[in-house]
Every structure is written in C-alpha cells, then in structure tokens.
Design an enzyme around this catalytic site. Structure first.
Site, PDB file in Angstrom:
ATOM      1  N   GLU A   3       1.072  -1.112   0.202  1.00 20.85           N
ATOM      2  CA  GLU A   3      -0.013   0.186  -0.365  1.00 20.85           C
ATOM      3  C   GLU A   3       0.871   1.782  -0.340  1.00 20.85           C
ATOM      4  OE1 GLU A   3      -3.836  -1.709   2.287  1.00 20.85           O
ATOM      5  OE2 GLU A   3      -2.522  -0.769   3.879  1.00 20.85           O
ATOM      6  N   GLY A  29       1.838   5.398  -1.018  1.00 20.97           N
ATOM      7  CA  GLY A  29       0.569   6.292  -1.138  1.00 20.97           C
ATOM      8  C   GLY A  29       2.341   7.286  -1.593  1.00 20.97           C
ATOM      9  N   ARG A  30       2.609   8.275  -0.371  1.00 21.79           N
ATOM     10  CA  ARG A  30       3.969   8.746  -0.961  1.00 21.79           C
ATOM     11  C   ARG A  30       5.102   8.415  -1.386  1.00 21.79           C
ATOM     12  NH1 ARG A  30       5.702  12.575   3.089  1.00 21.79           N
ATOM     13  NH2 ARG A  30       4.774  10.875   4.912  1.00 21.79           N
ATOM     14  N   ARG A  51       3.460  20.767   6.092  1.00 20.28           N
ATOM     15  CA  ARG A  51       4.319  19.552   6.571  1.00 20.28           C
ATOM     16  C   ARG A  51       5.428  19.986   7.893  1.00 20.28           C
ATOM     17  NH1 ARG A  51       6.888  17.140   3.948  1.00 20.28           N
ATOM     18  NH2 ARG A  51       6.826  14.668   5.031  1.00 20.28           N
ATOM     19  N   TYR A  83       5.950  18.554  11.325  1.00 15.52           N
ATOM     20  CA  TYR A  83       6.182  17.999  11.788  1.00 15.52           C
ATOM     21  C   TYR A  83       7.120  17.462  11.284  1.00 15.52           C
ATOM     22  CZ  TYR A  83       3.552  15.730   8.822  1.00 15.52           C
ATOM     23  OH  TYR A  83       2.617  15.138   7.186  1.00 15.52           O
ATOM     24  N   CYS A  95      -0.469  34.143   8.300  1.00 10.47           N
ATOM     25  CA  CYS A  95      -0.456  35.170   9.750  1.00 10.47           C
ATOM     26  C   CYS A  95       0.375  34.385  11.303  1.00 10.47           C
ATOM     27  CB  CYS A  95      -0.915  36.392  10.373  1.00 10.47           C
ATOM     28  SG  CYS A  95      -1.518  37.930   9.112  1.00 10.47           S
ATOM     29  N   GLU A  96       1.305  33.789  10.716  1.00 14.11           N
ATOM     30  CA  GLU A  96       1.903  32.603  11.857  1.00 14.11           C
ATOM     31  C   GLU A  96       3.565  32.713  11.607  1.00 14.11           C
ATOM     32  OE1 GLU A  96       0.331  30.658  14.132  1.00 14.11           O
ATOM     33  OE2 GLU A  96      -1.487  30.873  13.284  1.00 14.11           O
ATOM     34  N   TYR A 105       0.889  14.739   0.859  1.00 13.94           N
ATOM     35  CA  TYR A 105       0.288  15.273   1.632  1.00 13.94           C
ATOM     36  C   TYR A 105      -0.225  16.421   1.336  1.00 13.94           C
ATOM     37  CZ  TYR A 105       0.389  10.610   3.218  1.00 13.94           C
ATOM     38  OH  TYR A 105       0.792   9.159   3.708  1.00 13.94           O
TER      39      TYR A 105
END
Length: 448
Positions: A296, A298-299, A335, A339, A365-366, A394
């Site tokens: 399986e 994905g990435r 992302r 993390y 604004c972060e 993702y």
C-alpha cells in the site's frame, strides 16, 4: 550528476535559457499562464514509480501481488483515473475518498476500505457499492459491518488490521504501529482472536486477509520484517485453531522517500526483498500457503512526481536571517509546521551559482509559516520563480484556506502536454458555503 536529480521528476532538465522543464514543459511558461502557487504532476515519474514496484515484485516475490495506492497521499479524479489505468488497487479511508473513486469509475472490487472510525454511512456506501475488502480496525466495528452487509444482501470480504506493537524510527505523528497507537486490533489482550473467530462464524462476512501498518517514512527494513512476522504468527495461531489461512496479507506501506539530497530512504527493491524473504520463510515455517501480497504505497508513488512553484516577493533581512518571501506556504503545505518536514528549492527561471542562503517564508500570519530554513540558492530577485521538488504527497491533501487563501491550481504534465486537473479556487468558491445571518437577525444596541 546533479545532486538534486534523485528528488526531481525523471523528466526534469534545464534548457539553454536556464528554465527548468518537467514532463516536456517549460515551468516558467506554465507559471506565467496559470499563476502561482502552482502544483505540477509528471506522469512519467508516476509511471516510473509503479514500474519500480512491479520490477521488485517480479524479482523477489513468486506469488500473487497487488499494489494498492494509499490515496490519502494525494487524490482527485485524475489520480483515480491514473491508478485505474495503471492496474492499481486503492486504499481509501473516508466517504469523500470513496466518492472520488466512484465518480472516477474506479473498479470497486479493487478498493480496500480502511479507517479507525468508519461511520455507518461510509460502510453502507462502500458495501452496497461492492468494495473489495473492509479492514476491521476495532472490535465494535465488526457488528456494524455485519448489519450493513446483511441489509445489503452481501457477504462482505474482510481484513483484520493488527496492531503489531512495532516501534518505528520516525516522527511520532506518523507512527501507527506502536502498542499505544489508535490503530488496529490488539494482540496482547486476545482482541484479534475474538474478532477473527466471530468473523469466521458470521454468515454476513468472509475473513480473507490480515493487515498491519507501522508508520510513514520508514527507512529500515527491520520493523517491516517484524510486522510481517507478527502477522504470520497470528495467521499460524488461527490456522492451528480453525484451519483458516489468509488469502491476502498486507504489511502496509510507508517506506521513506528522500526530500533533500542524502536523506535516508528505502527503495522498493530493498523493502520488497526483505518483506518477501520474511514471508517465504514464515509461510514455510508455519505450513501456510503463500498469500497474495498487497502493498500500500502512497507517498512512494506520488511524492517525486510533484513540483510546487512559488513566486518570490519581497526580500528582507531580520538580524542574521535573510528572508525571501514567497506566495505560498502554510496553507498549501503545512508539513514543515506539523512535523518539521524538510525540503529543498531551486531557481526555475534561470541558472546561476548557489552562493546565497535564504529562509523561505510564506505570507500567512504565523511565525511558523516557514517552508525552508536556510535554503541554498542563487542571489534572488523579486519576481523569481522557485521550484520545490518532492511536493506530490500530502501537501495538497492537507492544504487549507487559512487566511482565506484559495487553494492552488494543479496541472498534469505528459510528453509536452498539460491538462488542468484542479482549477485554482476562486473567491466565489471560498464563499459558497457561507450563509448570511443578518438578513433576518439584526444586531441590537443597549443604551442603558
């Protein structure tokens, strides 16, 4: 050899003017036509990834196999159509993902339904729609699956997701196989055996497979092998008690891909060789027939195929930090903030020595809206175009409308041709769900 080659699309090159190309297309021209931020997917790189998996399976695994794309990495109608035409299965976890697959005409019998909290509406849609397998994640879920299958007049094939209690060397947010994980049926307290026996006794479901997934960005084969051995150990225990043997066995996916040059990663050949050896040895040891091996990824299939394009705005120095402000970031790619994901970038509109260092910051604004810390680049100018490789997994799945930012357009590239597969959101799109309240409710004032 360009050190960025392993993380760029397989078709990437520069022309005589220094423009970056992928899929036979000039990325500078695409940005001028479609605006930025802009996401690109190169079909040749997608196909190359599938070919790598198939080649490794042909070399190392003598039994039947399926490659089931884990769509949480990136999904839309075009991705579903590509997966269908490539002969892949799908791993879906939500009603939205199921609906995208259905509307794309994806064969439902090649879909595996995962998820740790499947609502009845999802189970009903998938079971009535002919889903290939439902993966049982917890004990209470089995009764609901039986009820829905009975009402639908269908004997529903099932897998059981085991929690293998295998620790993976990855960020704790993407670790899924530890003993404390929210995913999977526990082996330690007898839950798996109770659910397996109940499934085998039910006229409404058919137990056909076992599944585990230990996390993402796994760069070592040892925990994958441990998960396979755990699955086979339980299969042997259940076989001894009931005579049952798995038709399907899935150790999941989650193998690490490189985001920057030199990142640890695990190739399909390395992972499949180790998993196959463990399966072959374990089946022989326990007297089990070879199951169909279901992988399986994905990435691993889509990350390298994707490139994000951003336009440089202002340049600013704050103390010892040299900022290059870009027109995307936290909203289209959370992302790094979630993390500490690391990326690299390269100048797409000209080729020049990389003799400057910038922190690439978005417009949101972060303070955490930093795409890349200390990116090594040529001296930048406002209006330059930056390309960020390995943007295919993702990012768009997690994209938001933070600060009311429209989500970016997405292009499909193949042999010099482009197709718009997701248009850029408009402000009408942003407001389409909003309903005014003050048409009927007027604010009051208190004069006291």
């Amino acid at each position: 050899m360009n050190p960025l080659s392993p993380i760029l699309p397989v078709t990437a090159r520069r022309d005589a003017a220094g423009h970056l190309h992928a899929g036979g297309c000039d990325l500078v021209a695409l940005a001028e036509t479609h605006g930025t931020p802009l996401y690109l997917y190169d079909q040749a790189t997608l196909d190359h990834a599938v070919s790598d998996y198939r080649g490794a399976l042909a070399e190392h695994w003598p039994g039947d196999a399926e490659i089931a794309y884990a769509v949480k990495a990136w999904f839309n109608l075009a991705a579903a159509q590509w997966a269908a035409s490539s002969g892949l299965g799908l791993d879906v976890v939500s009603l939205g993902e199921w609906e995208i697959a259905r509307r794309a005409g994806f064969p439902p019998e090649r879909v595996h339904l995962h998820g740790n909290n499947k609502p009845r509406s999802l189970l009903h849609a998938a079971i009535v729609g002919g889903v290939g397998s439902v993966v049982v994640d917890h004990e209470v879920e089995l009764a609901m699956i039986e009820e829905v299958a009975a009402a639908a007049g269908r004997r529903q094939p099932l897998w059981l997701r085991l929690n293998p209690a295998v620790a993976a060397d990855t960020h704790h947010h993407i670790e899924t196989g530890s003993a404390r994980s929210k995913f999977g049926l526990s082996l330690s307290d007898g839950t798996v055996m109770r659910v397996a026996r109940a499934a085998l006794a039910s006229p409404h479901v058919e137990l056909v497979g076992l599944h585990a997934h230990i996390g993402s960005q796994i760069a070592d084969t040892a925990p994958l092998v441990a998960a396979v051995r755990t699955l086979l150990g339980f299969a042997a225990e259940l076989h001894g008690a009931t005579g049952w043997a798995p038709r399907d066995l899935s150790p999941g996916g989650g193998w690490a891909v490189p985001y920057t040059p030199g990142d640890p990663h695990l190739t399909p050949a390395e992972a499949i060789a180790a998993i196959s050896r463990a399966l072959l040895d374990g089946c022989q040891q326990h007297g089990l027939p070879l199951p169909r091996l279901v992988l399986e990824p994905g990435r691993e299939l889509v990350a390298r195929a994707g490139v994000a394009l951003y336009r440089v705005g202002a340049l600013k120095q704050a103390a010892d930090v040299h900022y290059a402000f870009i027109d995307g970031g936290l909203a289209d790619n959370p992302r790094p903030a979630l993390y500490d994901a690391r990326y690299t970038a390269l100048l797409a509109n000209r080729d020049a020595p990389q003799d400057a260092t910038y922190t690439l910051a978005g417009p949101f604004c972060e303070s955490g809206d930093i795409l890349i810390h200390e990116a090594r680049l040529p001296a930048l100018q406002p209006g330059d175009l930056l390309a960020v490789p390995v943007s295919g997994a993702y990012q768009l799945s997690m994209a938001s409308n933070y600060n009311a930012a429209p989500r970016p357009a997405v292009l499909w590239l193949h042999e010099g041709q482009t197709a718009l597969i997701q248009r850029r959101e408009t402000f009408d799109d942003l407001l389409s769900r909003d309903l005014p309240v003050f048409d009927d409710l007027r604010p009051t004032t208190d004069d006291r």
